[in-house]
Scaffold this active site. Structure first.
Site, PDB file in Angstrom:
ATOM      1  N   SER A  57       0.821  -1.206   0.000  1.00  0.00           N
ATOM      2  CA  SER A  57       0.000   0.000   0.000  1.00  0.00           C
ATOM      3  C   SER A  57       0.850   1.249   0.000  1.00  0.00           C
ATOM      4  CB  SER A  57      -0.842   0.053   1.280  1.00  0.00           C
ATOM      5  OG  SER A  57      -1.608  -1.091   1.420  1.00  0.00           O
TER       6      SER A  57
ATOM      7  N   HIS B 159      -1.413  -2.705  -7.122  1.00  0.00           N
ATOM      8  CA  HIS B 159      -2.049  -2.376  -5.843  1.00  0.00           C
ATOM      9  C   HIS B 159      -3.576  -2.440  -5.949  1.00  0.00           C
ATOM     10  CE1 HIS B 159      -3.035   0.839  -2.627  1.00  0.00           C
ATOM     11  NE2 HIS B 159      -3.003  -0.352  -2.086  1.00  0.00           N
TER      12      HIS B 159
ATOM     13  N   GLU C 189      -4.092   0.320  -8.762  1.00  0.00           N
ATOM     14  CA  GLU C 189      -2.991   1.246  -9.079  1.00  0.00           C
ATOM     15  C   GLU C 189      -1.806   0.425  -9.585  1.00  0.00           C
ATOM     16  OE1 GLU C 189      -2.762   5.087  -6.252  1.00  0.00           O
ATOM     17  OE2 GLU C 189      -2.638   3.227  -5.164  1.00  0.00           O
TER      18      GLU C 189
ATOM     19  N   ASN D  45      -3.704   6.058  -1.180  1.00  0.00           N
ATOM     20  CA  ASN D  45      -3.395   6.093   0.251  1.00  0.00           C
ATOM     21  C   ASN D  45      -2.680   7.372   0.675  1.00  0.00           C
ATOM     22  OD1 ASN D  45      -4.683   3.737   0.962  1.00  0.00           O
ATOM     23  ND2 ASN D  45      -2.954   2.472   0.346  1.00  0.00           N
TER      24      ASN D  45
END
Ligand code: NAD
Length: 292
Positions: free
Chosen positions: A120, A141, A153, A191
């Site tokens: 992450s 991701h 991602e 994130n």
């Protein structure tokens, strides 16, 4: 389908199981590896339950569920990852853990096999340097819960070659997910934006501005978020939230990313959110009850 046929997954936690689920549903052969047979069994049970839910919701037929399940195997034996065309590492968000895994997994893999991480937040370039194939390594991701969330991602490391990137892109498209490309900076796009918001919600709780219920209600009804930030933190896992804040804090050297001491305390208590039965809510009864 992409050029890949067999997908290996390291880690039978929430993310590894989700990635196995969607890969098998798209017709790939999947093998999951984790540290113990117990974790494998509980992961396979989770996948089974989630596939059944999709049948109930009309998202897949009973026949498709059976086919998907028959494509998934699991074991605590690393050597079983050998036939994989792509291995996706979805183990605990700790750099030392991931480095150790690459040192053990790389010698088992075919030289041409691709290796990806579902991290992450950690640097793809730095993780790639712990492998024997930086040009065949990148970040893929997925979002949680994987069967529901549409976005993936993709993150290149400095050495990632074009073929690896285009193969990963085709793989994600074959799962009917949408790709967004992020540069290799701490926590990428989602994130980098989401976790400081969650951390701020925890500060809001820590400073007594509102209760768990007040904060989540405020953000659901006041900002139209489908889930409150503390509910979302529990869903992600508080250990994962803390690791991401630490990566942002260390990687960007800005005090605005300092992890809230209350988040640290919850993690130290082993209150990791849904996966451990207690976090900002207690999940051990019929309905979740705020712990503050
Ligand atoms: P989790 O705690 O649910 O699962 C982690 C799994 O890794 C566990 O089953 C553990 O036994 C296994 N593991 C640990 N060390 C291992 C080793 N040496 N070999 C094999 N398996 C090992 O965590 P998660 O939420 O599934 O997160 C996994 C990864 O996915 C992390 O990198 C995390 O940052 C990332 N991620 C998490 C989310 C989220 O919302 N939770 C979303 C996107 C990405």
């Amino acid at each position: 389908m992409s050029a890949l046929k067999t997908i290996g997954i390291v880690g039978a936690g929430q993310m590894g199981c989700g990635i196995a689920h969607v890969s098998a549903a798209a017709g790939y052969k999947v093998h999951i590896y984790d540290l113990s047979q117990d974790r494998i069994e509980s992961g396979l049970a989770t996948i089974n339950g989630n596939l059944a839910k999709q049948v109930t919701n009309g998202k897949m037929t009973e026949e498709e569920r059976k086919t998907a399940l028959s494509l998934i195997t699991g074991s605590a034996n690393l050597n079983d990852l050998a036939p994989s065309d792509l291995v996706i590492e979805a183990a605990t968000e700790e750099e030392a853990v991931k480095r150790k895994i690459y040192a053990q997994v790389c010698p088992v893999l075919k030289p041409e096999a691709l290796l990806a991480t579902n991290t992450s937040s950690l640097s793809i370039t730095r993780l790639a340097s712990a492998t024997d194939r930086p040009e065949h390594f990148m970040g893929i991701h997925f979002m949680n819960p994987v069967p529901v969330m549409k976005l993936v991602e993709l993150v290149r490391g400095i050495a990632t070659d074009e073929k690896t990137f285009s193969t990963a892109k085709a793989f994600v498209a074959s799962l009917e997910k949408t790709v967004t490309v992020a540069e290799d900076f701490p926590a990428f796009i989602v994130n980098r934006i989401l976790l400081p918001m969650i951390n701020e919600a925890i500060y809001t709780l820590y400073e007594g501005v509102g209760t768990v219920d007040a904060i989540d209600t405020a953000m659901k009804l006041g900002a139209n978020h489908p889930m409150g930030p503390l509910q979302l933190a529990d869903f992600i896992g508080l250990d994962t939230c803390l690791s991401i804040m630490q990566v942002l804090h260390d990687g960007l050297a800005d005090s605005k990313y300092r992890p809230c001491p209350l988040l640290v305390k919850y993690v130290e208590a082993g209150w990791l959110g849904r996966k451990s039965g207690r976090g900002f809510y207690d999940y051990r009864g019929e309905v979740p009850v705020p712990t503050r």
